[in-house]
Design an enzyme around this catalytic site. Structure first.
Site, PDB file in Angstrom:
ATOM      1  N   SER A 168       0.778  -0.883   0.135  1.00 46.75           N
ATOM      2  CA  SER A 168      -0.039  -0.008   0.126  1.00 46.75           C
ATOM      3  C   SER A 168       0.965   1.229   0.010  1.00 46.75           C
ATOM      4  O   SER A 168       1.922   0.995   0.269  1.00 46.75           O
ATOM      5  CB  SER A 168      -0.830  -0.055   1.299  1.00 46.75           C
ATOM      6  OG  SER A 168      -1.204   1.177   1.482  1.00 46.75           O
ATOM      7  N   TYR A 176      -2.954  -0.889  10.740  1.00 47.90           N
ATOM      8  CA  TYR A 176      -2.859  -0.783   9.273  1.00 47.90           C
ATOM      9  C   TYR A 176      -1.490  -0.528   8.530  1.00 47.90           C
ATOM     10  O   TYR A 176      -0.626  -1.146   7.789  1.00 47.90           O
ATOM     11  CB  TYR A 176      -3.861  -0.459   8.299  1.00 47.90           C
ATOM     12  CG  TYR A 176      -3.882  -0.707   6.910  1.00 47.90           C
ATOM     13  CD1 TYR A 176      -4.684  -1.662   6.440  1.00 47.90           C
ATOM     14  CD2 TYR A 176      -3.599   0.222   6.038  1.00 47.90           C
ATOM     15  CE1 TYR A 176      -4.691  -1.857   5.037  1.00 47.90           C
ATOM     16  CE2 TYR A 176      -3.464  -0.074   4.659  1.00 47.90           C
ATOM     17  CZ  TYR A 176      -4.163  -0.882   4.050  1.00 47.90           C
ATOM     18  OH  TYR A 176      -4.335  -1.374   2.689  1.00 47.90           O
TER      19      TYR A 176
HETATM   20  P1  NAD Z   1     -11.252  -6.131  -0.511  1.00 48.62           P
HETATM   21  O1  NAD Z   1     -11.998  -6.044   0.725  1.00 48.62           O
HETATM   22  O2  NAD Z   1     -12.112  -6.247  -1.444  1.00 48.62           O
HETATM   23  O3  NAD Z   1     -10.435  -7.373  -0.376  1.00 48.62           O
HETATM   24  C1  NAD Z   1      -9.618  -8.224   0.660  1.00 48.62           C
HETATM   25  C2  NAD Z   1      -9.734  -9.353   0.380  1.00 48.62           C
HETATM   26  O4  NAD Z   1      -8.907 -10.318   1.570  1.00 48.62           O
HETATM   27  C3  NAD Z   1     -11.103  -9.991   0.531  1.00 48.62           C
HETATM   28  O5  NAD Z   1     -11.492 -11.120  -0.279  1.00 48.62           O
HETATM   29  C4  NAD Z   1     -11.371 -10.774   1.926  1.00 48.62           C
HETATM   30  O6  NAD Z   1     -12.063 -11.674   2.302  1.00 48.62           O
HETATM   31  C5  NAD Z   1      -9.846 -11.152   1.870  1.00 48.62           C
HETATM   32  N1  NAD Z   1      -9.492 -11.562   3.358  1.00 48.62           N
HETATM   33  C6  NAD Z   1      -9.730 -10.909   4.380  1.00 48.62           C
HETATM   34  N2  NAD Z   1      -9.011 -11.744   5.523  1.00 48.62           N
HETATM   35  C7  NAD Z   1      -8.590 -12.529   5.076  1.00 48.62           C
HETATM   36  C8  NAD Z   1      -8.087 -13.958   5.616  1.00 48.62           C
HETATM   37  N3  NAD Z   1      -7.837 -14.094   6.961  1.00 48.62           N
HETATM   38  N4  NAD Z   1      -7.791 -15.021   4.561  1.00 48.62           N
HETATM   39  C9  NAD Z   1      -7.953 -15.103   3.437  1.00 48.62           C
HETATM   40  N5  NAD Z   1      -8.599 -13.973   2.742  1.00 48.62           N
HETATM   41  C10 NAD Z   1      -8.686 -12.894   3.683  1.00 48.62           C
HETATM   42  O7  NAD Z   1     -10.138  -5.118  -0.584  1.00 48.62           O
HETATM   43  P2  NAD Z   1      -8.933  -4.656  -1.601  1.00 48.62           P
HETATM   44  O8  NAD Z   1      -9.028  -3.363  -1.833  1.00 48.62           O
HETATM   45  O9  NAD Z   1      -9.369  -5.631  -2.699  1.00 48.62           O
HETATM   46  O10 NAD Z   1      -7.629  -5.234  -0.605  1.00 48.62           O
HETATM   47  C11 NAD Z   1      -6.709  -6.166  -1.097  1.00 48.62           C
HETATM   48  C12 NAD Z   1      -5.301  -5.716  -0.840  1.00 48.62           C
HETATM   49  O11 NAD Z   1      -4.971  -4.325  -1.439  1.00 48.62           O
HETATM   50  C13 NAD Z   1      -5.489  -5.716   0.659  1.00 48.62           C
HETATM   51  O12 NAD Z   1      -4.104  -6.241   1.168  1.00 48.62           O
HETATM   52  C14 NAD Z   1      -5.422  -4.480   0.967  1.00 48.62           C
HETATM   53  O13 NAD Z   1      -4.682  -3.922   1.898  1.00 48.62           O
HETATM   54  C15 NAD Z   1      -4.559  -3.650  -0.303  1.00 48.62           C
HETATM   55  N6  NAD Z   1      -4.805  -2.241  -0.681  1.00 48.62           N
HETATM   56  C16 NAD Z   1      -5.899  -1.912  -1.118  1.00 48.62           C
HETATM   57  C17 NAD Z   1      -6.000  -0.496  -1.492  1.00 48.62           C
HETATM   58  C18 NAD Z   1      -7.444   0.099  -1.783  1.00 48.62           C
HETATM   59  O14 NAD Z   1      -7.426   1.316  -2.081  1.00 48.62           O
HETATM   60  N7  NAD Z   1      -8.505  -0.562  -2.163  1.00 48.62           N
HETATM   61  C19 NAD Z   1      -4.983   0.428  -1.135  1.00 48.62           C
HETATM   62  C20 NAD Z   1      -3.733  -0.214  -0.753  1.00 48.62           C
HETATM   63  C21 NAD Z   1      -3.646  -1.379  -0.575  1.00 48.62           C
END
Ligand code: NAD
Length: 280
Positions: free
Chosen positions: A165, A178
């Site tokens: 991130s 986080y």
């Molecule tokens: P999201 O909530 O759509 O997806 C997160 C996924 O992780 C979901 O499928 C959830 O079920 C899964 N998950 C959570 N706990 C889990 C566990 N214990 N075991 C297995 N799966 C688990 O959100 P996203 O934005 O797609 O996030 C995906 C990644 O991207 C994360 O690591 C997040 O920190 C990172 N990220 C997202 C953003 C953003 O702006 N959306 C920005 C920076 C980083």
């Protein structure tokens, strides 16, 4: 859907970059993980779609990936549970023969001001976002080392892409768990990369900025919230999951074979200190 893009254009861009490779994407039933699993399938990989909850969505992702003529199945596992991670990779080796690409993507937030944050909130985020990535990486590496390089598949003995991130380097008030987890992901990734590169294993991170997914819905789901958010993004658009998926496919492919231990920020310029564009 990416603005100004079409499925055909994206298909041509990904050009079967990872044909014949076996990929595991954690948290692949939603958001960035979902888009990444689909993009890897479109680019020719067989894909394991990990989920912890949300079987229906995971099965939809599997069906979409199979539409590209590659193999896919859904596997339920909590990435913070050691036995479940060991079982997930063991099944993948049994079903697909090996693993070539791990996308350690699963992550969550449990936000609170620091003085009000409970140990449970702190621990949950560290367990999933940091320990979960470590456990998946460790299991993947065992198989990478056992198998070694297969030149007709890839120049590398295996690739790990850690989903980081911008908060790997940008402090974030109200989200100390986080931000600490992602700072940790950065150092874990670099240490693994340094340790494993001599064995032909490439470890890198992709660090998204603000991407339109359920994890940060409140930041973009009203016009006011989106316009506030856009002030932090020099490129003036909120990212889409496909923006990240495309970066992951490139990093995982031999096209970027010499990229080792790098963090690729995919953030529309969010890490360029946008406040300094008009001040400072
Ligand atoms: P999201 O909530 O759509 O997806 C997160 C996924 O992780 C979901 O499928 C959830 O079920 C899964 N998950 C959570 N706990 C889990 C566990 N214990 N075991 C297995 N799966 C688990 O959100 P996203 O934005 O797609 O996030 C995906 C990644 O991207 C994360 O690591 C997040 O920190 C990172 N990220 C997202 C953003 C953003 O702006 N959306 C920005 C920076 C980083």
């Amino acid at each position: 859907m990416v603005a100004g893009s079409t499925d055909e254009v994206r298909g041509a861009m990904s050009a079967r970059l990872v044909a014949g490779q076996k990929a595991l994407v954690t948290g692949a039933n939603s958001g960035i993980g979902r888009a990444t699993a689909i993009a890897l399938g479109r680019a020719g990989a067989d894909v394991v779609v990990n989920y912890v909850a949300g079987e229906d969505e995971a099965e939809q992702v599997v069906a979409e990936i199979k539409g590209f003529g590659v193999r896919a199945y859904a596997h339920q596992a909590d990435v913070s549970d050691e036995a479940q991670v060991v079982g997930m990779v063991a099944r993948m080796v049994e079903e697909f023969g090996t693993i070539d690409i791990l996308v350690a993507n699963a992550g969550l937030q449990r936000d609170a001001p620091s003085v009000e944050m409970t140990l449970a909130q702190w621990q949950k985020v560290i367990d999933v976002n940091l320990t979960g990535q470590f456990l998946c990486a460790r299991e993947a590496v065992k198989e990478f080392v056992r198998r070694g390089v297969v030149p007709e598949v890839s120049r590398s003995a295996g690739k790990i892409v850690c989903m980081s991130s911008v908060h790997q380097i940008v402090p974030w008030a109200g989200h100390v768990n986080y931000a600490s987890s992602k700072g940790g992901v950065g150092m874990m990734m670099e240490t693994l990369a340094q340790e494993l590169a001599p064995q032909g294993i490439r470890v890198n991170a992709v660090a998204p900025g603000a991407i339109r997914t359920p994890i940060n819905r409140s930041a973009w789901d009203t016009p006011e919230a989106e316009s506030d958010l856009l002030r932090l993004i020099p490129y003036r658009r909120v990212g889409e999951p496909e923006d990240i998926a495309n970066a992951v496919v490139a990093v995982a492919s031999d096209l970027l074979d010499y990229v080792v231990g790098a963090t690729l920020y995919v953030d529309g310029g969010m890490t360029l200190f946008p406040g300094f564009a008009t001040g400072g």
